[in-house]
Design an enzyme around this catalytic site. Structure first.
Site, PDB file in Angstrom:
ATOM      1  CG  ASP A   1      -1.768   2.337   0.954  1.00 42.36           C
ATOM      2  OD1 ASP A   1      -0.781   1.638   1.256  1.00 42.36           O
ATOM      3  OD2 ASP A   1      -1.661   3.465   0.443  1.00 42.36           O
TER       4      ASP A   1
ATOM      5  CG  HIS B   1       2.415  -6.479   5.643  1.00 40.98           C
ATOM      6  ND1 HIS B   1       1.713  -5.522   4.942  1.00 40.98           N
ATOM      7  CD2 HIS B   1       3.714  -6.328   5.282  1.00 40.98           C
ATOM      8  CE1 HIS B   1       2.556  -4.823   4.191  1.00 40.98           C
ATOM      9  NE2 HIS B   1       3.773  -5.283   4.385  1.00 40.98           N
TER      10      HIS B   1
ATOM     11  CG  LEU C   1     -18.595 -11.863   0.188  1.00 38.23           C
ATOM     12  CD1 LEU C   1     -19.058 -10.485  -0.266  1.00 38.23           C
ATOM     13  CD2 LEU C   1     -17.709 -11.715   1.432  1.00 38.23           C
TER      14      LEU C   1
HETATM   15  C1  FPP Z   1      -0.466  -1.946   1.861  1.00 41.20           C
HETATM   16  O1  FPP Z   1       0.222  -1.542   2.989  1.00 41.20           O
HETATM   17  C2  FPP Z   1      -0.861  -3.330   1.829  1.00 41.20           C
HETATM   18  C3  FPP Z   1      -0.329  -4.336   1.037  1.00 41.20           C
HETATM   19  C4  FPP Z   1       0.955  -4.293   0.366  1.00 41.20           C
HETATM   20  C5  FPP Z   1      -1.016  -5.556   0.741  1.00 41.20           C
HETATM   21  C6  FPP Z   1      -2.226  -5.850   1.533  1.00 41.20           C
HETATM   22  C7  FPP Z   1      -1.922  -6.939   2.443  1.00 41.20           C
HETATM   23  C8  FPP Z   1      -2.551  -7.132   3.603  1.00 41.20           C
HETATM   24  C9  FPP Z   1      -3.683  -6.311   4.068  1.00 41.20           C
HETATM   25  C10 FPP Z   1      -2.078  -8.215   4.501  1.00 41.20           C
HETATM   26  C11 FPP Z   1      -2.462  -9.555   4.006  1.00 41.20           C
HETATM   27  C12 FPP Z   1      -3.886  -9.675   3.710  1.00 41.20           C
HETATM   28  C13 FPP Z   1      -4.464 -10.808   3.361  1.00 41.20           C
HETATM   29  C14 FPP Z   1      -5.901 -10.755   3.041  1.00 41.20           C
HETATM   30  C15 FPP Z   1      -3.728 -12.079   3.290  1.00 41.20           C
HETATM   31  P1  FPP Z   1       1.652  -0.917   2.709  1.00 41.20           P
HETATM   32  O2  FPP Z   1       2.653  -1.932   3.060  1.00 41.20           O
HETATM   33  O3  FPP Z   1       1.728  -0.408   1.309  1.00 41.20           O
HETATM   34  O4  FPP Z   1       1.665   0.271   3.730  1.00 41.20           O
HETATM   35  P2  FPP Z   1       2.495   1.624   3.567  1.00 41.20           P
HETATM   36  O5  FPP Z   1       1.928   2.352   2.385  1.00 41.20           O
HETATM   37  O6  FPP Z   1       2.226   2.327   4.850  1.00 41.20           O
HETATM   38  O7  FPP Z   1       3.936   1.250   3.374  1.00 41.20           O
END
Ligand code: FPP
Length: 252
Positions: A13, A30, A124
């Site tokens: 997150d 992202h 893994l």
């Molecule tokens: C949270 O950050 C993350 C996500 C919505 C999804 C996780 C995605 C990734 C780590 C990128 C892609 C990964 C792979 C493995 C393909 P947020 O957008 O909720 O952040 P915020 O809470 O600060 O808005």
């Protein structure tokens, strides 16, 4: 001391906030989040962790602006393309949890392909939870058990914690000893609601793009020093054989 965890699950997150604080748009966060994921996958493999589950896209994430959802999908697709060789050379088996039927066809195909290529790998097991919801997973499981009861294939008395465990799509792996969430939020957000019953929860202030293999190693170190009592008291754990939820036997 606890042995090293067999299964680590991570709620990645803070990508959006990471980017905003640096004057970029959320999408840049992202991209950096995907880089961090790559580093953690490699580190988990090196550290001989058996299972790593990454919460990659929740059922609630569809509510984000269309542009962001499309970007996350294309990032996932690009990541799967790019990582196949790395997964193969690191002997990683790729799996998913969650409802894939709502994903675009090309991504479903790619996921199928990566699973097929890596299915005989023995290192893994990397699971991406995609379009995943803990409540939805449990609802499906209970419906399936109710149907079995209706068709007299199952007696209600046979419904136990262990049967529910075995009936969940995550049954191929032990429940996670360790769940990590980055970005200073203290909640599970519908992730692994059943599986988290005895997990040690680690909440990290850092945003996900800043999370690195040193952070992971330090959390594992702290985990190994935690006393996991599963309802027992310290003296019992020291003196007798105790069966824990993952049927690990602790001996003195
Ligand atoms: C949270 O950050 C993350 C996500 C919505 C999804 C996780 C995605 C990734 C780590 C990128 C892609 C990964 C792979 C493995 C393909 P947020 O957008 O909720 O952040 P915020 O809470 O600060 O808005």
């Amino acid at each position: 001391m606890n042995p090293r965890p067999k299964h680590i699950a991570i709620i990645m997150d803070g990508n959006g906030r990471w980017a905003k604080e640096r004057g970029h748009n959320r999408l840049w966060g992202h991209i950096r989040g995907a880089k961090a994921a790559r580093q953690i996958i490699e580190a988990s493999s090196r550290l001989k962790i058996r299972h790593l589950t990454l919460f990659t896209f929740s059922t609630e994430n569809w509510n984000r602006p269309k542009k962001e959802v499309n970007f996350l999908m294309s990032l996932l697709s690009r990541q799967l393309d790019r990582e196949l060789q790395t997964l193969m050379s690191n002997n990683v088996k790729f799996r998913t949890l969650g409802n894939l039927s709502q994903l675009p066809d090309n991504i479903r195909e790619k996921i199928k392909d990566v699973k097929e290529h890596t299915k005989n790998n023995t290192g893994l097991t990397l699971t991406f939870a995609i379009n995943y919801s803990g409540q939805q997973e449990l609802t499906h499981c209970f419906k399936m058990l109710a149907e079995k009861v209706l068709s007299k294939k199952l007696h209600p008395n046979d419904i136990s914690e262990s049967l529910i465990n075995q009936s969940l799509p995550s049954a191929y792996q032990d429940t996670p000893e360790l769940i990590i969430r980055t970005s200073g939020e203290y909640r599970l957000s519908n992730f692994f609601l059943w599986q988290a019953a005895y997990s040690e929860l680690f909440f990290v202030e850092k945003y996900w793009p800043d999370f690195n293999s040193e952070d992971l190693t330090e959390i594992i170190r702290q985990y190994t020093h935690k006393e996991r009592r599963f309802g027992f008291i310290t003296e019992q754990l020291k003196q007798q054989e105790v069966h824990t939820p993952n049927t690990v036997t602790l001996l003195n």
